[in-house]
Scaffold this motif. Structure first.
Motif, PDB file in Angstrom:
ATOM      1  N   SER A  71      -0.371   3.705 -47.264  1.00 27.79           N
ATOM      2  CA  SER A  71       0.597   2.790 -47.732  1.00 27.79           C
ATOM      3  C   SER A  71       0.793   1.619 -46.682  1.00 27.79           C
ATOM      4  N   THR A  72       0.813   0.517 -47.486  1.00 25.39           N
ATOM      5  CA  THR A  72       0.839  -0.741 -46.756  1.00 25.39           C
ATOM      6  C   THR A  72       2.218  -1.311 -46.428  1.00 25.39           C
ATOM      7  N   ILE A  73       2.472  -1.827 -45.455  1.00 27.12           N
ATOM      8  CA  ILE A  73       3.886  -2.058 -45.050  1.00 27.12           C
ATOM      9  C   ILE A  73       3.893  -3.385 -44.682  1.00 27.12           C
ATOM     10  N   ILE A  74       4.774  -4.108 -45.703  1.00 24.94           N
ATOM     11  CA  ILE A  74       5.165  -5.616 -46.146  1.00 24.94           C
ATOM     12  C   ILE A  74       6.499  -5.965 -45.302  1.00 24.94           C
ATOM     13  N   GLY A  75       6.333  -6.970 -44.473  1.00 28.33           N
ATOM     14  CA  GLY A  75       7.645  -7.626 -44.121  1.00 28.33           C
ATOM     15  C   GLY A  75       7.771  -8.793 -44.769  1.00 28.33           C
ATOM     16  N   VAL A  76       9.019  -9.005 -45.108  1.00 29.36           N
ATOM     17  CA  VAL A  76       9.509 -10.364 -45.764  1.00 29.36           C
ATOM     18  C   VAL A  76      10.590 -11.122 -45.360  1.00 29.36           C
ATOM     19  N   THR A  77      10.945 -12.379 -45.829  1.00 26.41           N
ATOM     20  CA  THR A  77      12.159 -12.967 -45.305  1.00 26.41           C
ATOM     21  C   THR A  77      12.796 -13.521 -46.593  1.00 26.41           C
ATOM     22  N   SER A  78      12.410 -13.190 -47.688  1.00 27.39           N
ATOM     23  CA  SER A  78      13.000 -13.665 -48.740  1.00 27.39           C
ATOM     24  C   SER A  78      12.679 -12.726 -50.017  1.00 27.39           C
ATOM     25  N   VAL A  79      13.555 -12.811 -50.895  1.00 28.52           N
ATOM     26  CA  VAL A  79      12.961 -11.970 -52.293  1.00 28.52           C
ATOM     27  C   VAL A  79      11.910 -12.592 -52.904  1.00 28.52           C
ATOM     28  N   ALA A  80      11.873 -13.909 -52.647  1.00 26.08           N
ATOM     29  CA  ALA A  80      10.516 -14.587 -53.257  1.00 26.08           C
ATOM     30  C   ALA A  80       9.263 -14.026 -52.559  1.00 26.08           C
ATOM     31  N   MET A 117       3.316   1.666 -59.795  1.00 23.61           N
ATOM     32  CA  MET A 117       2.957   1.773 -58.393  1.00 23.61           C
ATOM     33  C   MET A 117       2.565   3.073 -58.298  1.00 23.61           C
ATOM     34  N   ASN A 118       1.386   3.450 -57.654  1.00 20.81           N
ATOM     35  CA  ASN A 118       0.876   4.605 -57.344  1.00 20.81           C
ATOM     36  C   ASN A 118       1.758   5.297 -56.234  1.00 20.81           C
ATOM     37  N   LYS A 119       1.941   6.755 -56.326  1.00 21.96           N
ATOM     38  CA  LYS A 119       2.568   7.552 -55.294  1.00 21.96           C
ATOM     39  C   LYS A 119       1.512   8.171 -54.242  1.00 21.96           C
ATOM     40  N   VAL A 120       1.674   8.471 -53.044  1.00 25.01           N
ATOM     41  CA  VAL A 120       0.903   9.167 -52.430  1.00 25.01           C
ATOM     42  C   VAL A 120       1.612  10.101 -51.568  1.00 25.01           C
ATOM     43  N   GLN A 121       0.673  11.107 -51.059  1.00 30.72           N
ATOM     44  CA  GLN A 121       1.359  12.348 -50.146  1.00 30.72           C
ATOM     45  C   GLN A 121       1.015  11.622 -49.072  1.00 30.72           C
ATOM     46  N   LEU A 122       1.935  11.715 -47.922  1.00 30.42           N
ATOM     47  CA  LEU A 122       1.716  11.709 -46.570  1.00 30.42           C
ATOM     48  C   LEU A 122       1.341  12.775 -45.947  1.00 30.42           C
ATOM     49  N   GLY A 123       0.232  12.920 -45.329  1.00 26.78           N
ATOM     50  CA  GLY A 123      -0.308  13.991 -44.552  1.00 26.78           C
ATOM     51  C   GLY A 123      -0.257  15.331 -45.422  1.00 26.78           C
ATOM     52  N   SER A 124       0.154  16.284 -44.629  1.00 27.95           N
ATOM     53  CA  SER A 124       0.439  17.448 -45.236  1.00 27.95           C
ATOM     54  C   SER A 124       1.847  17.960 -45.714  1.00 27.95           C
ATOM     55  N   SER A 125       2.709  16.631 -45.473  1.00 30.59           N
ATOM     56  CA  SER A 125       4.201  16.905 -45.627  1.00 30.59           C
ATOM     57  C   SER A 125       4.354  16.807 -47.132  1.00 30.59           C
ATOM     58  N   ASP A 126       5.685  16.758 -47.585  1.00 36.31           N
ATOM     59  CA  ASP A 126       6.052  16.942 -48.713  1.00 36.31           C
ATOM     60  C   ASP A 126       6.642  15.692 -49.311  1.00 36.31           C
ATOM     61  N   LEU A 127       6.497  14.553 -48.566  1.00 40.48           N
ATOM     62  CA  LEU A 127       6.724  13.031 -48.877  1.00 40.48           C
ATOM     63  C   LEU A 127       5.853  12.497 -49.895  1.00 40.48           C
ATOM     64  N   GLN A 128       6.222  11.988 -50.858  1.00 42.70           N
ATOM     65  CA  GLN A 128       5.529  11.391 -51.862  1.00 42.70           C
ATOM     66  C   GLN A 128       6.231   9.787 -51.639  1.00 42.70           C
ATOM     67  N   VAL A 129       5.189   8.943 -51.641  1.00 40.90           N
ATOM     68  CA  VAL A 129       5.696   7.651 -51.351  1.00 40.90           C
ATOM     69  C   VAL A 129       4.798   6.568 -51.808  1.00 40.90           C
TER      70      VAL A 129
END
Length: 353
Positions: free
Chosen positions: A311-320, A1-13
């Motif tokens: 980045s896309t935020i996914i919400g789940v209720t199970s591992v499946a 999965m690709n990682k992206v930099q958040l804005g001008s911060s040093d966070l890579q997600v």
């Protein structure tokens, strides 16, 4: 999965973020920990929560999600170093007096909330600390228009930034972000940060999905030109874009027992519960099936591949469910499908704004 930099911060997600608002309400701690385990195993390094979670918000579950995550981090000491951890300070009370007294959000409120989140999360630093919704009175959560007569702002953006800057300086926060924000708000936070040498917002977390593309009505240009990253939440339109409400008789209060929207009275009265949102969702879901995709694949691929989304935020209720959402990563949409998506949007607009 690709990682992206958040804005001008040093966070890579990672391009997919695990959202956790179901932990502590729909999802018990044991299942939540299994989801967290699986997410980390599959390479997701970005985790988002908030002080007001679990949702639907209740006094009894306030802070429960952060506590569950904190307990998991304590059991997995090596996990914290692998993760970018995001949480949020709640804006002015929206019928939630247990969050804080009064209706505003002072600079001290921001500091106090951060301290409490750090304690519940059992960590020394929050990587991305976000304002959950503006201290100003702005259109959000189904409200269509800005009404100056309802403005009750008591804490300036400069004061809020100053408080956030103090947390960054103290090493308690690495980067800051906004949520449910407007183009004006983003511009003002950036302008004041540059004017006063305060932290620059790295992200904005707003709804973005097939039935709510309001980000593209000007906020996307603002974020692009100012170098602020979009974190897209509700990519599945609160479940409407999974196809589980496509059977006649599953609208609103009659949704299947256990379905998320069936237990959220406030949500049914807001954007996701509008009849027009369900009608539009069913059109997109039919489009997916006509092209050999599941509705979930179409909806997530739309967000996963849009230039506007970091980045896309996914919400789940199970591992499946987690596996299904992650398996959709890498799905591409043909030019024909994208054109049909735009045609439906032209006719249906953004019914879940």
């Amino acid at each position: 999965m690709n990682k992206v930099q958040l804005g001008s911060s040093d966070l890579q997600v990672t391009s997919v973020c695990l959202g956790t608002m179901t932990f502590g309400e729909q999802v018990n701690e044991t299942t939540a920990h299994a989801i967290l385990d699986r997410s980390l195993q599959r390479g997701v390094n970005f985790l988002d929560t908030a002080e007001m979670y679990a949702v639907p918000a209740r006094a009894e579950t306030f802070g429960a999600t952060e506590t569950i995550i904190g307990n998991w981090l304590a059991k997995n000491p090596g996990a914290r170093q692998q993760l970018v951890l995001a949480t949020k300070v709640a804006g002015p009370s929206r019928g939630m007096p247990w969050v804080r007294e009064g209706s505003g959000m002072t600079a001290q409120d921001i500091v106090n909330s951060c301290e409490a989140s750090l304690k519940r999360l059992q960590t020394e630093t929050i990587d991305l600390y976000q304002i959950h919704w503006p201290e100003r009175h702005v259109p959000a959560f189904g409200t269509l228009y800005y009404d100056p007569s309802k403005e009750k702002s008591a804490t300036s953006i400069h004061e809020q930034l100053d408080a956030l800057g103090g947390l960054v300086k103290a090493g308690k926060v690495r980067a800051i972000g906004l949520s449910n924000e407007t183009p004006y708000g983003v511009h003002e936070f950036v302008r004041l940060a540059e004017q006063h040498g305060l932290p620059r917002v790295a992200t904005v977390q707003n709804p973005y999905c097939l039935i709510n593309r309001t980000v593209e009505n000007g906020l996307d240009e603002t974020m692009h030109r100012l170098g602020v990253s979009l974190l897209a939440y509700s990519p599945l339109g609160f479940g409407l874009l999974t196809g589980k409400y496509d059977v006649s008789g599953t609208e609103g209060p009659d949704a299947p027992k256990g379905a998320r929207i069936s237990g959220y009275e406030s949500v049914r009265k807001q954007r996701w519960g509008r009849p027009e949102a369900l009608v539009a969702a069913r059109r997109y879901n039919a489009l997916a099936r006509a092209h050999g995709l599941t509705p979930t694949q179409l909806a997530l691929a739309f967000c996963y591949t849009k230039w506007q989304v970091a980045s896309t935020i996914i919400g789940v209720t199970s591992v499946a469910q987690l596996d299904e959402d992650l398996d959709a990563y890498g799905t591409t949409l043909s030019a024909e499908v994208l054109a049909e998506i735009d045609r439906i949007r032209w006719e249906a607009r953004d019914p879940a704004l």
